[in-house]
Write an enzyme that holds these catalytic residues in place. Sequence first.
Site, PDB file in Angstrom:
ATOM      1  N   GLU A 126       0.813  -1.205   0.000  1.00  0.00           N
ATOM      2  CA  GLU A 126       0.000   0.000   0.000  1.00  0.00           C
ATOM      3  C   GLU A 126       0.859   1.274   0.000  1.00  0.00           C
ATOM      4  O   GLU A 126       0.565   2.227  -0.710  1.00  0.00           O
ATOM      5  CB  GLU A 126      -0.875  -0.031   1.270  1.00  0.00           C
ATOM      6  CG  GLU A 126      -1.856   1.091   1.394  1.00  0.00           C
ATOM      7  CD  GLU A 126      -3.040   0.908   0.450  1.00  0.00           C
ATOM      8  OE1 GLU A 126      -3.300  -0.248   0.063  1.00  0.00           O
ATOM      9  OE2 GLU A 126      -3.655   1.924   0.096  1.00  0.00           O
ATOM     10  N   ASP A 127       1.934   1.270   0.766  1.00  0.00           N
ATOM     11  CA  ASP A 127       2.630   2.522   1.045  1.00  0.00           C
ATOM     12  C   ASP A 127       4.014   2.669   0.433  1.00  0.00           C
ATOM     13  O   ASP A 127       4.653   3.702   0.596  1.00  0.00           O
ATOM     14  CB  ASP A 127       2.763   2.707   2.569  1.00  0.00           C
ATOM     15  CG  ASP A 127       1.432   3.081   3.190  1.00  0.00           C
ATOM     16  OD1 ASP A 127       0.645   3.748   2.503  1.00  0.00           O
ATOM     17  OD2 ASP A 127       1.185   2.702   4.339  1.00  0.00           O
TER      18      ASP A 127
END
Length: 564
Positions: free
Chosen positions: A68-69
């Site tokens: 996600e990051d």
Amino acid sequence: MDTGWLQKYPQKSSVREAFDFAKEAHKDKKRNSGEPYFSHCEAVAETVSEWGLDDESVAAALLHDVIEDTSYTLRDIEKRFGKEIASIVDGLTKLDKVPFPEKDQNVETLRKFIISFSRDLRVVIVKLADRHHNMFTLKFLPPERQKSFAWETSEIYAPLAYRLGMQRLSGELEDLTFPFLHPEEYKWLLKNVKVKFEEREKYAEELKPLVKKLLLKNSIRPIAVDSRAKRYSSLYKKLHRHDMDFEKIYDLVALRIVVKTVEDCYATLGIIHKIWPPLPGRIKDYIARPKPNGYRSLHTTVFAGDNKITEFQIRTEEMHREDELGIAAHWAYEQVKGSKRNGRNWRGVRNHKELLWVEQLRSWQQNISDKDFVDSLAVDFFKERIFVITPHNDVIDLPHGATPVDFAYHIHSEIGNQCVGAKVNGKIVPLDYELRSGDMVEIMTQRGKNPSEGWLRFIKTSLARDQIKGMIRKVTRFPASREPESTEFKIVNRDRPGFLKDVTGEFSAMKINITYLQSSTDKRGVLSTVTVRTEPLSKTKIEKLLVKIKSVEGVKEVSSKFNR
Ligand code: MN
């Protein structure tokens, strides 16, 4: 940074590698709180490790936000850490993208959906750890986001944790959301409850050594005697039902006694009742009859020192651990037993039929396992079930077409037997009314009332059918009465330490549910009489039990009778 928890994982283990990898991957990012982003990943992994989950889960917890990051992809994770860890990380990443419409009435479906969707229960458990940690830093998010995040936690994740038997986590999550969802009530409570809590806690502290001494005198060695204050969120709900009157909350502070064996639990119950009279109808035997989520303990409420009403919870260490960790505890046991299990097959829970809800899901999810996420969202795979709500806000899961009588038996056999009427969403309805999802159901009871044969025509659950048939048989044998029926034993004995423990041990060895237990000593302190009431027992069972009781050292006389 304190990385003490990491010590138990050898160098070059997947956990260590995931640690270094995730730390490097997140190195440029900070949390809203200003801390390095990786501190969150580490905290989640530490929790998962403490819960006793396997290495794959701990590694996945460290990596859970990488896709996600950061610029790494699932493919990168799989190449480095293998399919199993990658699939848990994948589940966690996808779960984050599930939209939870706040207006959705059927939150229970969402809860079930999460489990079904995750496929691997480890995904759900790591997710719960993630949510728990995020709740601590919620105050750094913008106010609008705070509220919806807290709503999700309270409506979906806390009940999910509860259903998985993780009662402590569930309570903590609920408590963490309370200031965000009900800020005014929270302020009121803080202001009003402080003195009460302190007063009750002081009193519990005074009671502890007394209880310990009492148990030791009766040759029971308690492992722990603790006090536990009621959580703000559940206290507030309870106050609401009791006109905001603190005097009516008996378990503001409860004492928890942890002992070695089940026999010790019952003996402890008897010892407490010997000193302090129990409040009628408040002995709850969740050992003989565990809650649907697997919770086990004995509960009793007594008039203790200064006639203060006090709740005791009595349990073994194993029960205590299960209460804290729920399904994760079973998981850990399985691991300890050494069977190399594959988490994806849910083997961790297969042998624990008390976790029925999860078992059910396991079979349901098999039907959708091959569909992709969007597809399965569209399929109403729970259409055979309805979800109704108790006045205590518990969600009860029933088959389609179920009636208030099914609901009543689902709550408790006594409530079913004594059911005389029902309200749905505040309105009185006939007992054969067809319940619908989202209905709030309230059952009206009358003591001594017996079920009607006519109910068999419309009820939908086999639980209700068995109970009604059983009661009808019993009632035909013994005409109706006002008091709840029971078998009562009177045991006259030479008072000696450990007597209660031995005698109640005979009951629990036969898995008999004790509903009342009291002992009194004569003036000279030589002979004492123990009265034990149980659910109504068959003649054969009574005879077998009488023989066993007679053989307990110190017993002078035993008699039994049927109370009705
Ligand atoms: Mn996270």
